[in-house]
Design a protein around this motif. Sequence first.
Motif, mmCIF file in Angstrom:
data_model
loop_
_atom_site.group_PDB
_atom_site.id
_atom_site.type_symbol
_atom_site.label_atom_id
_atom_site.label_comp_id
_atom_site.label_asym_id
_atom_site.label_seq_id
_atom_site.Cartn_x
_atom_site.Cartn_y
_atom_site.Cartn_z
ATOM 1 N N GLY A 1 0.765 -1.241 0.000
ATOM 2 C CA GLY A 1 0.000 0.000 0.000
ATOM 3 C C GLY A 1 0.793 1.286 0.000
ATOM 4 N N SER A 2 2.159 1.229 0.179
ATOM 5 C CA SER A 2 2.865 2.515 0.129
ATOM 6 C C SER A 2 4.071 2.473 -0.808
ATOM 7 N N ASN A 3 4.405 3.647 -1.336
ATOM 8 C CA ASN A 3 5.521 3.747 -2.279
ATOM 9 C C ASN A 3 6.839 3.658 -1.500
ATOM 10 N N ILE A 4 7.658 2.659 -1.838
ATOM 11 C CA ILE A 4 8.901 2.461 -1.076
ATOM 12 C C ILE A 4 10.128 2.991 -1.838
ATOM 13 N N VAL A 5 9.916 3.651 -2.961
ATOM 14 C CA VAL A 5 11.053 4.228 -3.691
ATOM 15 C C VAL A 5 11.747 5.266 -2.802
ATOM 16 N N GLY A 6 13.076 5.172 -2.740
ATOM 17 C CA GLY A 6 13.831 6.132 -1.931
ATOM 18 C C GLY A 6 14.169 5.604 -0.545
ATOM 19 N N LEU A 7 13.503 4.515 -0.110
ATOM 20 C CA LEU A 7 13.877 3.935 1.189
ATOM 21 C C LEU A 7 15.201 3.193 1.048
ATOM 22 N N THR A 8 15.989 3.172 2.113
ATOM 23 C CA THR A 8 17.248 2.415 2.080
ATOM 24 C C THR A 8 16.929 0.914 2.113
ATOM 25 N N PRO A 9 17.871 0.070 1.643
ATOM 26 C CA PRO A 9 17.623 -1.379 1.665
ATOM 27 C C PRO A 9 17.222 -1.886 3.048
ATOM 28 N N ASP A 10 17.825 -1.301 4.065
ATOM 29 C CA ASP A 10 17.522 -1.679 5.443
ATOM 30 C C ASP A 10 16.048 -1.421 5.773
ATOM 31 N N LYS A 11 15.545 -0.279 5.358
ATOM 32 C CA LYS A 11 14.143 0.066 5.633
ATOM 33 C C LYS A 11 13.198 -0.800 4.794
ATOM 34 N N VAL A 12 13.612 -1.089 3.564
ATOM 35 C CA VAL A 12 12.783 -1.958 2.709
ATOM 36 C C VAL A 12 12.667 -3.336 3.361
ATOM 37 N N MET A 13 13.770 -3.801 3.918
ATOM 38 C CA MET A 13 13.753 -5.110 4.581
ATOM 39 C C MET A 13 12.824 -5.090 5.793
ATOM 40 N N ARG A 14 12.864 -3.998 6.546
ATOM 41 C CA ARG A 14 11.975 -3.896 7.721
ATOM 42 C C ARG A 14 10.511 -3.872 7.315
ATOM 43 N N ARG A 15 10.234 -3.404 6.088
ATOM 44 C CA ARG A 15 8.847 -3.419 5.602
ATOM 45 C C ARG A 15 8.385 -4.834 5.238
#
Length: 240
Positions: free
Chosen positions: A66-80
């Motif tokens: 449901g949310s745009n993850i472009v621009g998040l660091t790999p670490d934050k993407v993993m936490r998502r």
Amino acid sequence: MSIPLLRVQGIETFYGPIQAIRGVSLEVPEGTIVTVLGANGAGKTTILRTISGVLDPDRGEVIFDGSNIVGLTPDKVMRRGICHSPEGREIFPFLSVAENLLMGSYTRSNRDEVARDLEMCFGYFPRLRERASQRAGQLSGGEQQMLAISRALMGRPKLLLLDEPSLGLSPLLTLQIFEIVKRINRERGVAILLVEQNAHIALRTADYGYVLEVGRVVVEDTCKRLMERDDIKEFYLGQR
Ligand code: ATP
């Protein structure tokens, strides 16, 4: 219609001046296996790197949960909830197998759950239990692949990105690893985005497929229908 877990919309990704991805859109519905097929250099790995935040697209969106993850660091993407088993495995050769697996869980704090997930990985790949205290660099190619997949699982992903799990493995070991990938999908409900050059096994494993040529999706369909197409048979399955 339900909203897909992952929706990639019109991404364009560059390496400096070189455009590797030219407006790719794809979806991964919850609990499914989706594959991206394509020749060497088509851009498969770049798509996965764009989703996991290693690369930022110049244009387009990556909507996850449901949310745009472009621009998040790999670490934050993993936490998502997106974990990546990269091409070439990228294990830590001087750490033990168990330490590599625990690296995959570094975002988590519940030790009991982590211990249970370690057992889960050893259940899927008993060879890793036997080698738990051995340096990962001493594992065979197949065992390193098992480790890379398991390390990604230790992050408790909702979506697992699998890059070329068959690379360098014997046909038999490839079959065995893909059987386990299917079990992980079925038993854990983890959605999987699978990048593969081995179209035979990818089309038998996944539900839906995209064919990539020079950074663009040229065909998409259910894997069942893709396997019946003459062009796919000729160019990707080596049949006439
Ligand atoms: P393979 O199956 O060989 O891994 P692929 O489909 O995964 O191929 P990518 O690795 O995504 O393809 O590469 C897509 C394009 O981007 C290719 O033309 C490649 O040469 C180029 N490319 C990949 N990595 C880089 C980089 N670090 N710098 C410059 N160009 C790159």
